[in-house]
Design an enzyme around this catalytic site. Structure first.
Site, mmCIF file in Angstrom:
data_model
loop_
_atom_site.group_PDB
_atom_site.id
_atom_site.type_symbol
_atom_site.label_atom_id
_atom_site.label_comp_id
_atom_site.label_asym_id
_atom_site.label_seq_id
_atom_site.Cartn_x
_atom_site.Cartn_y
_atom_site.Cartn_z
ATOM 1 N N HIS A 1 0.704 -3.334 -0.202
ATOM 2 C CA HIS A 1 -0.315 -4.284 -0.660
ATOM 3 C C HIS A 1 -1.636 -3.931 0.007
ATOM 4 O O HIS A 1 -1.744 -3.891 1.237
ATOM 5 C CB HIS A 1 0.102 -5.716 -0.323
ATOM 6 C CG HIS A 1 1.308 -6.165 -1.096
ATOM 7 N ND1 HIS A 1 2.344 -6.888 -0.536
ATOM 8 C CD2 HIS A 1 1.658 -5.967 -2.396
ATOM 9 C CE1 HIS A 1 3.262 -7.125 -1.467
ATOM 10 N NE2 HIS A 1 2.859 -6.579 -2.602
ATOM 11 N N ARG B 1 -4.607 -5.116 0.743
ATOM 12 C CA ARG B 1 -5.402 -5.889 1.702
ATOM 13 C C ARG B 1 -4.770 -5.991 3.082
ATOM 14 O O ARG B 1 -5.407 -6.472 4.027
ATOM 15 C CB ARG B 1 -5.663 -7.285 1.142
ATOM 16 C CG ARG B 1 -4.411 -8.117 0.865
ATOM 17 C CD ARG B 1 -4.792 -9.342 0.053
ATOM 18 N NE ARG B 1 -3.656 -10.181 -0.292
ATOM 19 C CZ ARG B 1 -3.749 -11.259 -1.073
ATOM 20 N NH1 ARG B 1 -4.924 -11.605 -1.560
ATOM 21 N NH2 ARG B 1 -2.698 -11.994 -1.356
ATOM 22 N N GLU B 2 -3.522 -5.537 3.216
ATOM 23 C CA GLU B 2 -2.796 -5.661 4.484
ATOM 24 C C GLU B 2 -3.079 -4.439 5.366
ATOM 25 O O GLU B 2 -2.224 -3.590 5.587
ATOM 26 C CB GLU B 2 -1.301 -5.842 4.180
ATOM 27 C CG GLU B 2 -1.029 -7.105 3.366
ATOM 28 C CD GLU B 2 0.369 -7.167 2.750
ATOM 29 O OE1 GLU B 2 1.231 -6.331 3.122
ATOM 30 O OE2 GLU B 2 0.612 -8.047 1.905
ATOM 31 N N ARG C 1 -4.800 -6.789 -3.820
ATOM 32 C CA ARG C 1 -3.399 -6.680 -3.424
ATOM 33 C C ARG C 1 -2.651 -5.605 -4.206
ATOM 34 O O ARG C 1 -1.878 -4.825 -3.647
ATOM 35 C CB ARG C 1 -2.715 -8.046 -3.634
ATOM 36 C CG ARG C 1 -1.197 -8.056 -3.515
ATOM 37 C CD ARG C 1 -0.682 -9.453 -3.837
ATOM 38 N NE ARG C 1 0.759 -9.502 -4.032
ATOM 39 C CZ ARG C 1 1.638 -9.771 -3.075
ATOM 40 N NH1 ARG C 1 1.230 -9.986 -1.839
ATOM 41 N NH2 ARG C 1 2.934 -9.831 -3.345
ATOM 42 N N HIS D 1 4.423 -4.849 6.131
ATOM 43 C CA HIS D 1 3.530 -5.770 5.420
ATOM 44 C C HIS D 1 2.838 -6.699 6.421
ATOM 45 O O HIS D 1 3.055 -6.603 7.621
ATOM 46 C CB HIS D 1 4.329 -6.604 4.414
ATOM 47 C CG HIS D 1 4.913 -5.824 3.290
ATOM 48 N ND1 HIS D 1 4.336 -5.753 2.043
ATOM 49 C CD2 HIS D 1 6.029 -5.054 3.211
ATOM 50 C CE1 HIS D 1 5.069 -4.986 1.244
ATOM 51 N NE2 HIS D 1 6.110 -4.539 1.933
ATOM 52 N N ALA D 2 2.032 -7.620 5.905
ATOM 53 C CA ALA D 2 1.413 -8.681 6.702
ATOM 54 C C ALA D 2 1.026 -9.812 5.735
ATOM 55 O O ALA D 2 0.783 -9.544 4.551
ATOM 56 C CB ALA D 2 0.170 -8.155 7.422
ATOM 57 N N GLU E 1 6.814 -8.355 8.322
ATOM 58 C CA GLU E 1 5.545 -9.062 8.085
ATOM 59 C C GLU E 1 4.890 -9.182 9.456
ATOM 60 O O GLU E 1 5.335 -9.971 10.295
ATOM 61 C CB GLU E 1 5.801 -10.449 7.478
ATOM 62 C CG GLU E 1 6.393 -10.429 6.078
ATOM 63 C CD GLU E 1 5.377 -10.121 5.003
ATOM 64 O OE1 GLU E 1 4.161 -10.115 5.306
ATOM 65 O OE2 GLU E 1 5.785 -9.893 3.845
#
Length: 447
Positions: free
Chosen positions: A197, A199-200, A255, A325-326, A399
């Site tokens: 994704h 934006r992470e 994203r 991820h985040a 995450e």
């Protein structure tokens, strides 16, 4: 006519400023994303019952908002926080609606543009691009990361092999670094991808950190030496190359991928809903404008297709799949799409426990862990479910930090501690692969 000395002085000062600003990411809001986020806010909303959930979904459905957590309105539930990015023209309306309905909320970020500038606006671009003194404690653009990959390949040829597994929708190479001692051909392997994704940003930062730590500690860290001697690591620092590039140039909170849809103007597919496992069922959207859009068909995205093809080819050797991820501070494993226990639950649960314990030992940061469906939310077409179904016994999604105070704008000052603790967790998972764990092999890996 004689030149005005004051005008000449002003011109020289202006020229000096231009020269300085050409070497520094100037902290001038207008130059970052054309100031598009000035006045935007991030709300944290907590509906306390089902009626408030229904009302909140209705309120947000009538506005153009960017859901941060959860990433779809259908996943909003009572007593679970909702983080939502709201455009400056809509903040007053949302506030009055929430007050009228007595729904609990607070504003987390009052001016999103300022937070973006805090994250990236004050660093020297020259410092970022220096290969001899590559700074792992700042975020890097796609071009910088790929240049760094070439440098790693050149300077550590005994432990690193760089290759491309295909091209993105927009024609960018999908580069992977293989780390490991070339001791024997059929070593077990670990796959790690970051930046699914766009934006992470902490994801690609971690993948770079992992490579740096692995190579720098190989000589003096017996654990890392054993891991690189006995395992191969496939590291993909930026999975969603098009989206990541777009998040640097145009939309910081993009994203999805950047593929075009012929029927709608909306672009992109959620690369973690596009895998061929329970595709486009619960937790994924069939609408191209949604952030969780599953795509027109499974593996429609060339990025997903390329990784799936590579993992299928090497599935006998790849024993762990890890996707970074985040944000949420969680370690997740299958299943994502249903509430059920995986056949080798004891082994995977033990590996997850060891990983979060190792992570906690660095700075005392607590991570929740468990099946993705119960720990986070139900989602279909995810990479960890696909990896598990295709015979990879340990499939995890991290995450990373934080739990919402900074959200996707984790400051560069937190890259070091976040990556340091995550490094411990990943090493714990990898070390576990060198030990035997008894499981019901007759049942695994069928879903």
């Amino acid at each position: 006519m004689a030149p005005d000395p004051r005008s000449a002085f002003r011109a020289s000062v202006l020229l000096a400023c231009v020269i300085i600003c050409s070497n520094v990411l100037c902290p001038v809001g207008a130059y970052l994303y054309n100031n598009r986020y000035a006045g935007d806010q991030v709300f944290r909303i907590t509906p306390s019952n089902e009626e408030e959930v229904r009302v909140l979904r209705n309120i947000l459905g009538k506005m153009k908002v960017d859901l941060w957590q959860p990433n779809s309105a259908s996943l909003i539930s009572h007593n679970a926080t909702v983080d939502v990015h709201v455009k400056r023209n809509d903040t007053r309306g949302l506030r009055s609606n929430l007050k009228r309905e007595s729904i609990n909320y607070r504003v987390f970020i009052y001016n999103l543009q300022k937070e973006i500038e805090k994250q990236t606006g004050y660093r020297s671009s020259r410092k970022r691009r220096s290969e001899t003194q590559y700074d792992y404690e700042v975020y890097h653009s796609l071009e910088e990361i790929q240049s760094w990959m070439f440098q790693m390949n050149r300077s550590h040829s005994d432990l690193v092999d760089m290759f491309s597994i295909g091209k993105s929708y927009e024609g960018r190479q999908l580069y992977v670094l293989q780390l490991g001692k070339r001791s024997r051909p059929q070593k077990k392997a670990v796959w790690i991808d970051c930046g699914v994704h766009a934006r992470e940003w902490i994801g690609p930062a971690f993948c770079q950190w992992f490579v740096k730590e692995a190579l720098n500690s190989y000589q003096h860290d017996s654990v890392m030496r054993r891991l690189l001697n006995q395992l191969n690591f496939y590291i993909m620092p930026v999975f969603n190359v098009d989206g990541y590039h777009f998040s640097w140039t145009t939309d910081r909170f993009w994203r999805k991928t950047r593929s075009k849809n012929h029927k709608f103007h909306c672009r992109g597919v959620d690369a973690n809903r596009n895998w061929k496992v329970k595709w486009c069922e619960e937790g994924a959207s069939s609408h191209p404008c949604d952030d969780t859009y599953c795509g027109p068909f499974p593996e429609s995205e060339p990025e997903v297709k390329a990784v799936a093809k590579f993992l299928r080819k090497h599935k006998k050797r790849v024993k762990a799949y890890i996707s970074i991820h985040a944000y949420a501070q969680m370690l997740l494993y299958p299943y994502s799409y249903k509430y059920a226990t995986i056949p080798n639950f004891n082994c995977v649960e033990s590996a997850a426990h060891n990983a979060v314990t190792a992570l906690y030992s660095a700075y005392g940061v607590r991570y929740r862990y468990g099946p993705a469906s119960t720990t986070l939310y139900v989602s279909s077409g995810s990479s960890i479910d696909w990896a598990y179904r295709n015979g990879i016994p340990y499939a995890f999604a991290f995450e990373l930090r934080d739990t919402g105070y900074f959200g996707f704008l984790l400051p560069e000052s937190l890259i070091n501690p976040t990556c340091t603790e995550t490094m411990r967790a990943v090493k714990a998972i990898a070390s576990g692969l060198l030990k035997k764990c008894e499981t019901d092999t007759d049942r695994f890996p069928y879903i």
